[in-house]
Design an enzyme around this catalytic site. Structure first.
Site, PDB file in Angstrom:
ATOM      1  N   LYS A   1       0.845  -1.209   0.000  1.00  0.00           N
ATOM      2  CA  LYS A   1       0.000   0.000   0.000  1.00  0.00           C
ATOM      3  C   LYS A   1       0.875   1.253   0.000  1.00  0.00           C
ATOM      4  CE  LYS A   1      -0.345  -0.324   5.031  1.00  0.00           C
ATOM      5  NZ  LYS A   1      -1.205  -0.709   6.172  1.00  0.00           N
TER       6      LYS A   1
ATOM      7  N   ARG B   1     -10.811  -0.394  14.338  1.00  0.00           N
ATOM      8  CA  ARG B   1     -10.791   0.339  13.064  1.00  0.00           C
ATOM      9  C   ARG B   1     -11.898  -0.163  12.142  1.00  0.00           C
ATOM     10  NH1 ARG B   1      -4.968   0.955  10.166  1.00  0.00           N
ATOM     11  NH2 ARG B   1      -5.294  -1.241   9.682  1.00  0.00           N
TER      12      ARG B   1
ATOM     13  N   HIS C   1      -6.147  -7.579  12.868  1.00  0.00           N
ATOM     14  CA  HIS C   1      -4.983  -6.687  12.877  1.00  0.00           C
ATOM     15  C   HIS C   1      -4.726  -6.238  14.312  1.00  0.00           C
ATOM     16  CE1 HIS C   1      -2.038  -4.125  11.043  1.00  0.00           C
ATOM     17  NE2 HIS C   1      -2.620  -2.999  11.388  1.00  0.00           N
TER      18      HIS C   1
ATOM     19  N   ARG D   1       1.094 -10.916   6.823  1.00  0.00           N
ATOM     20  CA  ARG D   1       1.093  -9.699   6.004  1.00  0.00           C
ATOM     21  C   ARG D   1       2.355  -8.904   6.343  1.00  0.00           C
ATOM     22  NH1 ARG D   1      -3.927  -9.714   8.498  1.00  0.00           N
ATOM     23  NH2 ARG D   1      -3.305  -7.899   9.720  1.00  0.00           N
TER      24      ARG D   1
ATOM     25  N   TYR E   1      15.211  31.329   4.690  1.00  0.00           N
ATOM     26  CA  TYR E   1      14.055  32.096   5.181  1.00  0.00           C
ATOM     27  C   TYR E   1      14.184  32.394   6.658  1.00  0.00           C
ATOM     28  CZ  TYR E   1      11.700  30.976   0.802  1.00  0.00           C
ATOM     29  OH  TYR E   1      11.364  30.864  -0.515  1.00  0.00           O
TER      30      TYR E   1
ATOM     31  N   CYS F   1      13.859  24.703   2.786  1.00  0.00           N
ATOM     32  CA  CYS F   1      12.877  25.365   1.926  1.00  0.00           C
ATOM     33  C   CYS F   1      12.023  24.307   1.224  1.00  0.00           C
ATOM     34  CB  CYS F   1      13.570  26.226   0.876  1.00  0.00           C
ATOM     35  SG  CYS F   1      14.815  27.347   1.519  1.00  0.00           S
ATOM     36  N   MET F   2      11.138  24.756   0.364  1.00  0.00           N
ATOM     37  CA  MET F   2      10.262  23.809  -0.322  1.00  0.00           C
ATOM     38  C   MET F   2      11.047  22.879  -1.247  1.00  0.00           C
ATOM     39  SD  MET F   2       6.983  24.476  -2.805  1.00  0.00           S
ATOM     40  CE  MET F   2       6.086  25.508  -1.666  1.00  0.00           C
ATOM     41  N   ASP F   3      12.018  23.443  -1.971  1.00  0.00           N
ATOM     42  CA  ASP F   3      12.707  22.674  -3.015  1.00  0.00           C
ATOM     43  C   ASP F   3      14.214  22.614  -2.832  1.00  0.00           C
ATOM     44  OD1 ASP F   3      10.131  22.983  -4.504  1.00  0.00           O
ATOM     45  OD2 ASP F   3      10.846  25.061  -4.563  1.00  0.00           O
TER      46      ASP F   3
HETATM   47  C1  LIG Z   1      -0.511  -1.637   6.885  1.00  0.00           C
HETATM   48  C2  LIG Z   1      -1.053  -2.927   7.335  1.00  0.00           C
HETATM   49  C3  LIG Z   1      -0.217  -4.025   7.499  1.00  0.00           C
HETATM   50  C4  LIG Z   1       1.284  -3.950   7.418  1.00  0.00           C
HETATM   51  O1  LIG Z   1       1.758  -3.408   8.617  1.00  0.00           O
HETATM   52  P1  LIG Z   1       3.330  -3.436   8.973  1.00  0.00           P
HETATM   53  O2  LIG Z   1       3.386  -2.916  10.355  1.00  0.00           O
HETATM   54  O3  LIG Z   1       3.976  -2.504   8.009  1.00  0.00           O
HETATM   55  O4  LIG Z   1       3.772  -4.819   8.809  1.00  0.00           O
HETATM   56  C5  LIG Z   1      -0.783  -5.249   7.780  1.00  0.00           C
HETATM   57  N1  LIG Z   1      -2.127  -5.366   7.934  1.00  0.00           N
HETATM   58  C6  LIG Z   1      -2.959  -4.319   7.821  1.00  0.00           C
HETATM   59  C7  LIG Z   1      -4.417  -4.532   8.009  1.00  0.00           C
HETATM   60  C8  LIG Z   1      -2.463  -3.064   7.532  1.00  0.00           C
HETATM   61  O5  LIG Z   1      -3.291  -2.020   7.446  1.00  0.00           O
END
Ligand SMILES: *Cc1c(COP(=O)(O)O)cnc(C)c1O
Length: 374
Positions: A40, A140, A170, A224, A269, A315-317
């Protein structure tokens, strides 16, 4: 082609390190355990498609993304493995997932009923693969009671527009030295698992931190793997990593301008930095719009294996640094990564910016070219 990748400010992504980190995790898991690569947010800033391809090449069974758009980008780029959207997809977009063979997270019976209605009205026949999300304490998304979960399982099994592909939870505190909340979540999760006589193909509970510090408690067949795949410690510094991880990314730029600053002259700045004596100053073509936080003002970068202070506000850039001696334009500067025997880590930047390594990584903006090495 007139547009190019002409900028020296780069995120150098080591795909070999991703492979190494996946293998490190795989070695530690029960035989036949599977890994979903969490890609992600542009693969935590490292580039969605190249990272997903690499992870799959290294043995990952599938990829997890946050939103459907990310999943479709993977499909558009030829990735045919399982792709799971971890967030909740608006039900009116879900048929796009079904068409693309993308798996969706579902957290309520209402969502299933709404999809069932839409699918019936529109004669959608291609089954939608669902992973039922279980809220064991993260607060969540997902089912909070075994009863509501069982109702959803029944609904999914009774309606042919769904395929029951997975269930997962999770953890909120898997990266903490205190196990009590984690253990409570595990107990709750196990009630959901044991309520089914037949489990779906993918049962997953472990994020990176669980795969690292709670392996013996994993009652699931898939991990995951997110931040650890990128070579970073999920806890920051609280717990020592139990895998031999290699950092995947380096943020580098090169000096664009050098000058001698006279004692009493100021920089950037607000003119907050004033030279106490004559000194060498370099300008770098990177700033907070690249995701290098503005609050790094006063921090340091690496030039030729030495720490150099940032002079004045970022700065920004662009930003300025103080050099120990003149270096030519084009000299490489490391903002995150290694130079000689010194290193600035994502955790170092995170500590300074009062955040976590995840946020430092995901904030590197699109303007920074990703360059891949092996
Ligand atoms: C982002 C996420 C992960 C990965 O988490 P890490 O801490 O980077 O391993 C796994 N499961 C869910 C549901 C997540 O949102």
């Amino acid at each position: 082609m007139i547009s190019g990748r002409l900028r020296d400010t780069k995120l150098i992504v080591n795909l070999g390190a991703i492979r190494h980190n996946i293998q490190e995790q795989q070695k530690q898991l029960a035989p036949n355990s599977k890994i979903f690569a969490v890609v992600k947010a542009n693969a935590y800033g490292n580039g969605l498609v190249p990272v997903a391809q690499t992870a799959i090449g290294a043995g990952a069974t599938g990829a997890c993304v946050a939103i459907l758009d990310e999943a479709l980008e993977l499909r558009d780029n030829g990735i045919t493995k399982l792709i799971l959207v971890l967030g909740i997809t608006p039900v009116e977009n879900a048929h796009v997932a079904a068409e693309a063979g993308v798996s969706l997270t579902v957290g309520s019976l209402d969502w299933l009923k709404n999809y069932h209605q839409l699918a019936s009205a529109n004669h959608w026949t291609k089954p939608l693969k669902v992973h039922l999300g279980i809220d064991s304490g993260m607060g969540r998304i997902g089912f909070t009671t075994v009863e509501s979960f069982n109702e959803a399982v029944k609904f999914v099994r009774e309606h042919h527009e769904f395929e029951f592909e997975g269930m997962f939870t999770h953890f909120a505190t898997a990266d903490s030295a205190d196990d009590s909340y984690f253990n409570k979540q595990v107990n709750k999760w196990e009630q959901f698992v044991s309520s089914l006589t037949e489990l779906p193909p993918f049962v997953h509970m472990a994020n990176s931190a669980t795969g690292m510090w709670h392996r013996e408690k994993i009652t699931a067949n898939t991990v995951r793997m997110g931040i650890s795949m990128y070579g970073q410690n999920p806890s920051g510094r609280e717990l020592a990593a139990t895998l031999d991880l290699q950092p995947v990314e380096q943020l580098v730029t090169s000096i664009s301008f050098v000058k001698k600053l006279k004692a009493g002259e100021s920089v950037s700045y607000g003119a907050t930095y004033t030279a106490q004596e004559d000194e060498w100053l370099a300008t770098l073509p990177i700033g907070y719009a690249d995701g290098y936080p503005r609050c790094m003002t006063g921090y340091k970068v690496l030039v030729d294996g030495q720490f150099c202070d940032i002079a004045g506000r970022v700065c920004m850039d662009q930003m300025m640094i103080r050099l120990p001696k003149p270096y030519p334009v084009g000299t490489q500067v490391v903002l995150m990564g290694r130079s000689g025997n010194k290193e600035i880590t994502a955790n170092d930047l995170a500590d300074r910016a009062d955040t976590i390594n995840y946020e430092i990584m995901t904030n590197i903006s699109n303007r920074v070219h990703r360059v891949y090495t092996d």
